[in-house]
Design a protein around this motif. Structure first.
Motif, PDB file in Angstrom:
ATOM      1  N   PRO A  58       0.804  -1.234   0.000  1.00 21.15           N
ATOM      2  CA  PRO A  58       0.000   0.000   0.000  1.00 21.15           C
ATOM      3  C   PRO A  58       0.831   1.276   0.000  1.00 21.15           C
ATOM      4  O   PRO A  58       0.782   2.078   0.938  1.00 21.15           O
ATOM      5  CB  PRO A  58      -0.817  -0.136   1.286  1.00 21.15           C
ATOM      6  N   VAL A  59       1.618   1.452  -1.058  1.00 21.73           N
ATOM      7  CA  VAL A  59       2.479   2.624  -1.182  1.00 21.73           C
ATOM      8  C   VAL A  59       2.249   3.245  -2.555  1.00 21.73           C
ATOM      9  O   VAL A  59       1.955   2.539  -3.524  1.00 21.73           O
ATOM     10  CB  VAL A  59       3.968   2.224  -1.015  1.00 21.73           C
ATOM     11  N   GLU A  60       2.371   4.552  -2.644  1.00 24.10           N
ATOM     12  CA  GLU A  60       2.172   5.242  -3.909  1.00 24.10           C
ATOM     13  C   GLU A  60       3.038   4.631  -5.013  1.00 24.10           C
ATOM     14  O   GLU A  60       4.202   4.280  -4.793  1.00 24.10           O
ATOM     15  CB  GLU A  60       2.501   6.731  -3.766  1.00 24.10           C
ATOM     16  N   ALA A  61       2.465   4.527  -6.220  1.00 24.03           N
ATOM     17  CA  ALA A  61       3.142   3.873  -7.336  1.00 24.03           C
ATOM     18  C   ALA A  61       4.476   4.532  -7.674  1.00 24.03           C
ATOM     19  O   ALA A  61       5.433   3.844  -8.054  1.00 24.03           O
ATOM     20  CB  ALA A  61       2.234   3.866  -8.564  1.00 24.03           C
ATOM     21  N   ALA A  62       4.573   5.855  -7.531  1.00 22.56           N
ATOM     22  CA  ALA A  62       5.824   6.550  -7.861  1.00 22.56           C
ATOM     23  C   ALA A  62       6.970   6.049  -6.984  1.00 22.56           C
ATOM     24  O   ALA A  62       8.096   5.861  -7.457  1.00 22.56           O
ATOM     25  CB  ALA A  62       5.645   8.058  -7.694  1.00 22.56           C
ATOM     26  N   ALA A  63       6.677   5.839  -5.700  1.00 24.63           N
ATOM     27  CA  ALA A  63       7.703   5.341  -4.784  1.00 24.63           C
ATOM     28  C   ALA A  63       8.076   3.905  -5.125  1.00 24.63           C
ATOM     29  O   ALA A  63       9.258   3.523  -5.084  1.00 24.63           O
ATOM     30  CB  ALA A  63       7.214   5.438  -3.346  1.00 24.63           C
ATOM     31  N   LEU A  64       7.086   3.104  -5.483  1.00 24.85           N
ATOM     32  CA  LEU A  64       7.369   1.723  -5.850  1.00 24.85           C
ATOM     33  C   LEU A  64       8.173   1.646  -7.144  1.00 24.85           C
ATOM     34  O   LEU A  64       9.056   0.799  -7.285  1.00 24.85           O
ATOM     35  CB  LEU A  64       6.064   0.942  -6.000  1.00 24.85           C
ATOM     36  N   ARG A  65       7.885   2.540  -8.078  1.00 22.67           N
ATOM     37  CA  ARG A  65       8.655   2.570  -9.326  1.00 22.67           C
ATOM     38  C   ARG A  65      10.130   2.824  -9.026  1.00 22.67           C
ATOM     39  O   ARG A  65      11.011   2.151  -9.571  1.00 22.67           O
ATOM     40  CB  ARG A  65       8.124   3.669 -10.258  1.00 22.67           C
ATOM     41  N   HIS A  66      10.389   3.791  -8.171  1.00 24.17           N
ATOM     42  CA  HIS A  66      11.781   4.116  -7.826  1.00 24.17           C
ATOM     43  C   HIS A  66      12.439   2.929  -7.125  1.00 24.17           C
ATOM     44  O   HIS A  66      13.587   2.573  -7.438  1.00 24.17           O
ATOM     45  CB  HIS A  66      11.816   5.344  -6.927  1.00 24.17           C
ATOM     46  N   ALA A  67      11.727   2.319  -6.185  1.00 20.21           N
ATOM     47  CA  ALA A  67      12.296   1.200  -5.438  1.00 20.21           C
ATOM     48  C   ALA A  67      12.582   0.018  -6.356  1.00 20.21           C
ATOM     49  O   ALA A  67      13.658  -0.597  -6.274  1.00 20.21           O
ATOM     50  CB  ALA A  67      11.340   0.791  -4.319  1.00 20.21           C
ATOM     51  N   LEU A  68      11.647  -0.314  -7.235  1.00 16.56           N
ATOM     52  CA  LEU A  68      11.853  -1.440  -8.143  1.00 16.56           C
ATOM     53  C   LEU A  68      13.015  -1.177  -9.104  1.00 16.56           C
ATOM     54  O   LEU A  68      13.791  -2.088  -9.420  1.00 16.56           O
ATOM     55  CB  LEU A  68      10.581  -1.715  -8.943  1.00 16.56           C
ATOM     56  N   GLU A  69      13.120   0.050  -9.553  1.00 13.55           N
ATOM     57  CA  GLU A  69      14.236   0.390 -10.453  1.00 13.55           C
ATOM     58  C   GLU A  69      15.570   0.192  -9.748  1.00 13.55           C
ATOM     59  O   GLU A  69      16.514  -0.363 -10.322  1.00 13.55           O
ATOM     60  CB  GLU A  69      14.109   1.830 -10.925  1.00 13.55           C
ATOM     61  N   GLN A  70      15.657   0.630  -8.477  1.00 12.28           N
ATOM     62  CA  GLN A  70      16.899   0.476  -7.734  1.00 12.28           C
ATOM     63  C   GLN A  70      17.224  -0.993  -7.485  1.00 12.28           C
ATOM     64  O   GLN A  70      18.390  -1.411  -7.587  1.00 12.28           O
ATOM     65  CB  GLN A  70      16.794   1.223  -6.392  1.00 12.28           C
TER      66      GLN A  70
END
Length: 243
Positions: free
Chosen positions: A174-186
């Motif tokens: 349950p976290v904003e998609a923008a934050a998940l995008r950054h985390a997955l990219e890293q």
């Protein structure tokens, strides 16, 4: 804050926080020990406080409250991140009855969820849970029983085209998609760096292979680490039928 109706269950004690707060206040071990003794109504040796701060002895919940009173802070300031629904309720300062009312369910149903640390609420109840108790993402995923599903998605994401997995991961975390995008990219970049070391010397390749295996095995922990590094991004509500 009342803990009269139901027992409080605090997250693990963080020794460094206690020492930091005492240092900020500029008080000695003896002064804090004297205050704890007054709070508990019995002698309290400074050596025990020193053991708490060093991490060699772990105080129980009642002792954490006594220390918090002596340091003029909240018990929340002395513990780590909540890992269970019960701990989330305690940190929110709510009773079981109040929590159930806030979430729109019976007390018996919430008590069962807390006892089993399993969440099976409706989308509306999940929205309320995220808003009222604000469980950390790792805590929420564990309570929903979706940890294994998440790990599988993360493993596929770092091995493939990670943007394709943002939506699926957002349906669990349950976290904003923008934050998940950054985390997955890293996570993807780090894993690919390890994979790229396979062609190096035999020693470097073996080391990279071992690191890659460990990374994949604990990949969900690395996701939580990334999100904490971003300051625990805002949570989003539950989608219909998501949980």
């Amino acid at each position: 804050m009342s803990f009269v109706e139901d027992p409080s269950v605090l997250p693990p004690f963080e020794p460094a926080r206690a020492g930091a707060i005492r240092g900020m206040l500029g008080v000695t071990l003896g002064q804090v020990a004297y205050a704890i003794a007054a709070y508990q109504g019995k002698p309290f040796p400074p050596a025990l406080l020193e053991a708490w701060e060093s991490g060699t002895v772990v105080p129980d919940d009642d002792e954490v409250k006594a220390l918090a009173a002596a340091l003029w802070c909240s018990p929340v300031d002395l513990v780590g991140e909540a890992t269970t629904l019960a701990q989330c309720r305690t940190l929110a300062g709510l009773t079981m009855s109040r929590t159930a009312a806030e979430l729109g369910m019976t007390r018996d149903r919430w008590e069962d969820a807390e006892r089993r640390n399993r969440w099976r609420g409706t989308a509306a109840q999940t929205d309320a849970l995220l808003r009222v108790l604000r469980p950390p993402p790792a805590c929420f995923v564990a309570a929903c029983g979706t940890s294994r599903q998440l790990k599988n998605l993360l493993r596929e994401a770092v091995n493939g085209w990670w943007p394709n997995y943002v939506t699926a991961v957002a349906g669990i975390v349950p976290v904003e998609a923008a934050a998940l995008r950054h985390a997955l990219e890293q996570l993807h970049l780090y894993y690919q760096q390890l994979e790229g070391s396979v062609g190096a010397s035999s020693w470097a390749a073996a080391s990279a292979e071992a690191q890659a295996a460990d990374f994949v095995e604990r990949i969900d922990l690395y996701l939580w680490q990334q999100l904490r590094a971003m300051g625990n991004p805002p949570v989003h509500g539950a989608g219909p039928g998501t949980y």
